[in-house]
Enzyme design. Sequence first.
Site, PDB file in Angstrom:
ATOM      1  N   CYS A  87       3.198 -13.400  -5.300  1.00  0.00           N
ATOM      2  CA  CYS A  87       3.466 -14.740  -6.137  1.00  0.00           C
ATOM      3  C   CYS A  87       1.970 -15.042  -6.435  1.00  0.00           C
ATOM      4  O   CYS A  87       1.034 -14.690  -6.115  1.00  0.00           O
ATOM      5  CB  CYS A  87       3.874 -15.735  -5.279  1.00  0.00           C
ATOM      6  SG  CYS A  87       5.491 -15.362  -4.427  1.00  0.00           S
ATOM      7  N   ARG A 123       1.597 -10.498 -10.031  1.00  0.00           N
ATOM      8  CA  ARG A 123       1.757 -11.148  -8.834  1.00  0.00           C
ATOM      9  C   ARG A 123       3.236 -11.109  -8.499  1.00  0.00           C
ATOM     10  O   ARG A 123       3.437 -11.093  -7.153  1.00  0.00           O
ATOM     11  CB  ARG A 123       1.110 -12.119  -8.492  1.00  0.00           C
ATOM     12  CG  ARG A 123      -0.452 -12.000  -8.482  1.00  0.00           C
ATOM     13  CD  ARG A 123      -0.963 -13.323  -8.255  1.00  0.00           C
ATOM     14  NE  ARG A 123      -2.565 -13.014  -7.771  1.00  0.00           N
ATOM     15  CZ  ARG A 123      -2.838 -13.215  -6.709  1.00  0.00           C
ATOM     16  NH1 ARG A 123      -2.041 -13.115  -5.624  1.00  0.00           N
ATOM     17  NH2 ARG A 123      -3.995 -12.956  -6.470  1.00  0.00           N
ATOM     18  N   TRP A 145       7.474 -13.484  -6.285  1.00  0.00           N
ATOM     19  CA  TRP A 145       7.822 -12.076  -5.658  1.00  0.00           C
ATOM     20  C   TRP A 145       8.826 -12.588  -4.391  1.00  0.00           C
ATOM     21  O   TRP A 145       8.031 -13.020  -3.610  1.00  0.00           O
ATOM     22  CB  TRP A 145       6.540 -11.217  -5.485  1.00  0.00           C
ATOM     23  CG  TRP A 145       7.017  -9.966  -4.914  1.00  0.00           C
ATOM     24  CD1 TRP A 145       7.583  -8.927  -5.638  1.00  0.00           C
ATOM     25  CD2 TRP A 145       7.308  -9.360  -3.637  1.00  0.00           C
ATOM     26  NE1 TRP A 145       8.028  -7.686  -4.947  1.00  0.00           N
ATOM     27  CE2 TRP A 145       7.847  -8.165  -3.678  1.00  0.00           C
ATOM     28  CE3 TRP A 145       6.875  -9.794  -2.563  1.00  0.00           C
ATOM     29  CZ2 TRP A 145       8.025  -7.213  -2.653  1.00  0.00           C
ATOM     30  CZ3 TRP A 145       7.288  -9.313  -1.290  1.00  0.00           C
ATOM     31  CH2 TRP A 145       7.783  -7.707  -1.459  1.00  0.00           C
ATOM     32  N   ASN A 149       2.063 -19.299  -1.946  1.00  0.00           N
ATOM     33  CA  ASN A 149       2.033 -17.832  -1.904  1.00  0.00           C
ATOM     34  C   ASN A 149       1.915 -17.475  -0.379  1.00  0.00           C
ATOM     35  O   ASN A 149       0.923 -17.977   0.097  1.00  0.00           O
ATOM     36  CB  ASN A 149       0.971 -17.217  -3.069  1.00  0.00           C
ATOM     37  CG  ASN A 149       0.611 -15.901  -2.821  1.00  0.00           C
ATOM     38  OD1 ASN A 149       1.286 -14.916  -2.335  1.00  0.00           O
ATOM     39  ND2 ASN A 149      -0.574 -15.557  -3.013  1.00  0.00           N
ATOM     40  N   GLY A 150       2.756 -16.765   0.035  1.00  0.00           N
ATOM     41  CA  GLY A 150       2.445 -16.114   1.334  1.00  0.00           C
ATOM     42  C   GLY A 150       3.960 -16.234   2.188  1.00  0.00           C
ATOM     43  O   GLY A 150       5.016 -16.245   1.693  1.00  0.00           O
ATOM     44  N   GLU A 161       0.977  11.391  -4.984  1.00  0.00           N
ATOM     45  CA  GLU A 161       0.918  10.316  -5.943  1.00  0.00           C
ATOM     46  C   GLU A 161       1.690  10.668  -7.191  1.00  0.00           C
ATOM     47  O   GLU A 161       2.433   9.441  -7.714  1.00  0.00           O
ATOM     48  CB  GLU A 161      -0.734  10.360  -6.426  1.00  0.00           C
ATOM     49  CG  GLU A 161      -1.019   9.827  -7.620  1.00  0.00           C
ATOM     50  CD  GLU A 161      -0.989   8.035  -7.243  1.00  0.00           C
ATOM     51  OE1 GLU A 161      -0.665   7.478  -6.210  1.00  0.00           O
ATOM     52  OE2 GLU A 161      -1.069   7.075  -8.371  1.00  0.00           O
ATOM     53  N   LYS A 188       4.375   7.711  -8.294  1.00  0.00           N
ATOM     54  CA  LYS A 188       4.351   7.188  -9.556  1.00  0.00           C
ATOM     55  C   LYS A 188       6.064   7.419 -10.122  1.00  0.00           C
ATOM     56  O   LYS A 188       6.497   6.590 -10.785  1.00  0.00           O
ATOM     57  CB  LYS A 188       3.459   8.096 -10.548  1.00  0.00           C
ATOM     58  CG  LYS A 188       2.185   7.647 -10.422  1.00  0.00           C
ATOM     59  CD  LYS A 188       1.687   6.348 -10.892  1.00  0.00           C
ATOM     60  CE  LYS A 188       1.388   5.437  -9.661  1.00  0.00           C
ATOM     61  NZ  LYS A 188       0.274   5.220  -9.174  1.00  0.00           N
ATOM     62  N   GLU A 206       8.298   4.976  -8.305  1.00  0.00           N
ATOM     63  CA  GLU A 206       8.405   3.220  -8.525  1.00  0.00           C
ATOM     64  C   GLU A 206       8.534   3.001 -10.257  1.00  0.00           C
ATOM     65  O   GLU A 206       8.962   1.922 -10.472  1.00  0.00           O
ATOM     66  CB  GLU A 206       6.905   2.822  -8.184  1.00  0.00           C
ATOM     67  CG  GLU A 206       5.718   3.294  -9.184  1.00  0.00           C
ATOM     68  CD  GLU A 206       4.412   2.772  -8.871  1.00  0.00           C
ATOM     69  OE1 GLU A 206       3.569   3.335  -8.688  1.00  0.00           O
ATOM     70  OE2 GLU A 206       4.600   1.397  -8.615  1.00  0.00           O
ATOM     71  N   HIS A 245       9.665  23.657   7.243  1.00  0.00           N
ATOM     72  CA  HIS A 245       9.729  22.880   8.318  1.00  0.00           C
ATOM     73  C   HIS A 245      10.842  21.563   8.296  1.00  0.00           C
ATOM     74  O   HIS A 245      10.620  20.839   9.040  1.00  0.00           O
ATOM     75  CB  HIS A 245       8.502  22.117   8.972  1.00  0.00           C
ATOM     76  CG  HIS A 245       7.486  23.109   9.095  1.00  0.00           C
ATOM     77  ND1 HIS A 245       7.361  24.271  10.185  1.00  0.00           N
ATOM     78  CD2 HIS A 245       6.373  23.821   8.551  1.00  0.00           C
ATOM     79  CE1 HIS A 245       6.690  25.036  10.192  1.00  0.00           C
ATOM     80  NE2 HIS A 245       5.845  24.883   9.296  1.00  0.00           N
ATOM     81  N   LYS A 260       2.085  -6.478  -8.868  1.00  0.00           N
ATOM     82  CA  LYS A 260       0.665  -5.371  -8.744  1.00  0.00           C
ATOM     83  C   LYS A 260      -0.026  -5.874  -7.692  1.00  0.00           C
ATOM     84  O   LYS A 260      -1.040  -5.198  -7.278  1.00  0.00           O
ATOM     85  CB  LYS A 260       0.070  -6.200 -10.136  1.00  0.00           C
ATOM     86  CG  LYS A 260      -1.257  -5.549 -10.376  1.00  0.00           C
ATOM     87  CD  LYS A 260      -0.982  -4.121 -10.925  1.00  0.00           C
ATOM     88  CE  LYS A 260      -2.238  -3.244 -11.091  1.00  0.00           C
ATOM     89  NZ  LYS A 260      -2.057  -1.907 -10.987  1.00  0.00           N
TER      90      LYS A 260
HETATM   91  C1  F6R Z   1       1.240   2.208  -7.030  1.00  0.00           C
HETATM   92  C2  F6R Z   1       0.556   0.955  -6.732  1.00  0.00           C
HETATM   93  C3  F6R Z   1       0.506   0.587  -5.330  1.00  0.00           C
HETATM   94  C4  F6R Z   1      -1.090   0.037  -4.953  1.00  0.00           C
HETATM   95  C5  F6R Z   1      -0.975  -0.412  -3.570  1.00  0.00           C
HETATM   96  C6  F6R Z   1      -2.623  -1.173  -3.259  1.00  0.00           C
HETATM   97  O1  F6R Z   1       1.228   2.657  -8.412  1.00  0.00           O
HETATM   98  O2  F6R Z   1      -0.237   0.699  -7.526  1.00  0.00           O
HETATM   99  O3  F6R Z   1       0.751   1.668  -4.433  1.00  0.00           O
HETATM  100  O4  F6R Z   1      -1.866   1.162  -4.965  1.00  0.00           O
HETATM  101  O5  F6R Z   1      -0.115  -1.887  -3.606  1.00  0.00           O
HETATM  102  O6  F6R Z   1      -2.861  -1.696  -4.244  1.00  0.00           O
HETATM  103  P1  F6R Z   1      -4.521  -2.218  -4.298  1.00  0.00           P
HETATM  104  O7  F6R Z   1      -5.208  -0.989  -4.898  1.00  0.00           O
HETATM  105  O8  F6R Z   1      -4.504  -3.549  -5.286  1.00  0.00           O
HETATM  106  O9  F6R Z   1      -4.950  -2.660  -2.790  1.00  0.00           O
END
Ligand code: F6R
Length: 605
Positions: free
Chosen positions: A2, A27, A74, A98-99, A478, A482, A485, A501, A600
């Site tokens: 948020c 956020r 969020w 927020n929280g 990774e 990607k 998500e 396994h 984000k």
């Molecule tokens: C995936 C992604 C998330 C962040 C994770 C940590 O594409 O962006 O997995 O890497 O939420 O975020 P930060 O790096 O801001 O601590």
Amino acid sequence: MCGIIGIASNKSVSTNIINSLKKLEYRGYDSAGLATIYNNEINEKKCSGRVEELEKILFKNPTDGNLGIGHVRWATHGVPNIINAHPHSSDVVSVVHNGIIENSNELKKELESKGLNFKSQTDTEVITILITEALKKMTPLNAVFQTLQKLKGSFALGIIFKSHRDIIIGARRGSPLAVGYSKEENYLGSDSYALKSMTNKISYLDDGDLCILSKDKVEFYDFEQKKINKKVYILSDDKNTAEKGDYKNFMAKEIFEQPTTIKTCVNEYVDNLKKDINIYNFPIEPKKINKIVLVGCGTAYHSCIVAKYWFEEITSLDVEIDIASEFRYRKVKFNINNLYIFVSQSGETADTAAALELCKKNNVKTCSIVNSVESTIARNSDWVLPIHAGPEIGVASTKAFLGQLVVLYILSLKLGKTRNDINQTTYSTSITNLEKLPDSLKECLKTENRIQVMAKEFLDAKGSMFLGRGLSFPIALEGALKLKELSYLHAEGYPAGEMKHGPLALIEEGLPVIVIAPKDKYFEKTISNMQEVIARGGKILFITDHKKELINENIRFGIRVPTIDKLLTPILLTIPIQLLAYHVALLKNCDIDKPRNLAKSVTVE
Ligand code: F6R
């Protein structure tokens, strides 16, 4: 997560609240809302969905007022609908939060037993009701202090009052909160990014702090209600803008600017004349470091895995890696000779920040590798190594991941050299190779047309698998992260050697399997693992730096990246997996910059 904003001004604030909320949308984008004080009343406007919707509502039905608060959500407690959207207001007070209030159920029951009613399913509404009740007997400041004492959990709050139309109260425990100063206007915001277009003068609240701001004054208090002073930071000008220019979305822009951001990062750390790395002032003398402990979440955790391979290869150091949400609750045996490194793009991730806090409580030395140097994690660590990637807006991390990798690689070289684990020749050659990275990344981006075709292979897929060994294993993780998500397609990342396994059972006719196999010491082994997949009908999409033509009727598609120092190859291999996730998501018409259910900056645990 948020995002919250508050503005106290001598002019109408709703347009600036909307503009700030647009910046804060990274956020959370489940709902948006604002409240202003106008004509001695609290005016509230809310919507489910994006800030754009809120803007449309305001366009039809404008809200005036020189003081107000806003929120992007969020969802944690309660579905993302208009009733659960913030602010949560009573007749006398309006709150954005927020929280997470962990004891909200108990508090709600207690308040309901006194005959008080709740409209929403949120944890936040208990704050509104508690303050409303307290205001019957005391001033806004005392009502907020009294309410805060009853709350368990984490919060950043923005609160306005019908009876005191010139003040906003902000409070912080756990979730970040900043104050911005300007002429005849002061601001409250979840971070400096939201305030940057209005001011470059910022203070940060620490845990337990409270602030009262009006248009021409800001006062701070600590948790004992004592007045305190706060340091004022002057924000630097970002050379990299947060505009998407001609790109379809921020993610495309951020993928394609990686040669530039990596060049900037390398130039910040490398002295190419002396062939040396400008990293000094280690919090522990390098030769005395016993162990490196790397901690992060999501993509940042994947950087930690890559770094483990690098530190082990380049230095004599013992290395441990952990996911922040696990680390913070484990019975970690702290050692003052260990260096604890926290990797985070935003520098605000709640679990990573809490893991860092735990280290501080145990008096061990901490380092953070962050994109946002003004963030909580950066401010709380002993030593900061910025990645210089510029603002990353797309929710899926791309350029920050490569920036983290480059800084971790640079750090491993510097430690290796300072501890005499590598000699001058290896050190200088490695630096020269590092300088070739931006050009090699440009070459990698040329694979886009082929990847666009390859992406079609995923349209009817039920799932997919990414395989790699050694340094390619975290890149497989990774790649899977990607893809899931961005395109909502199930994807698993696995070390290729682990397939037999268990996960081999998932392979069936036509399942896309992305094999990441550079020509390193694992190459032949990965090819054997690939044959096991082929034998069971898996559709192979092959990513390598191998120079030989990929003649194999069992490989549906091959992507080649340039050849570079083997240790740097995972950085190049990242580009095709980013482009792949991007193009699959584009074909499936997904919201690339704002994937569903995500945000984000993950500021809740
Ligand atoms: C995936 C992604 C998330 C962040 C994770 C940590 O594409 O962006 O997995 O890497 O939420 O975020 P930060 O790096 O801001 O601590």
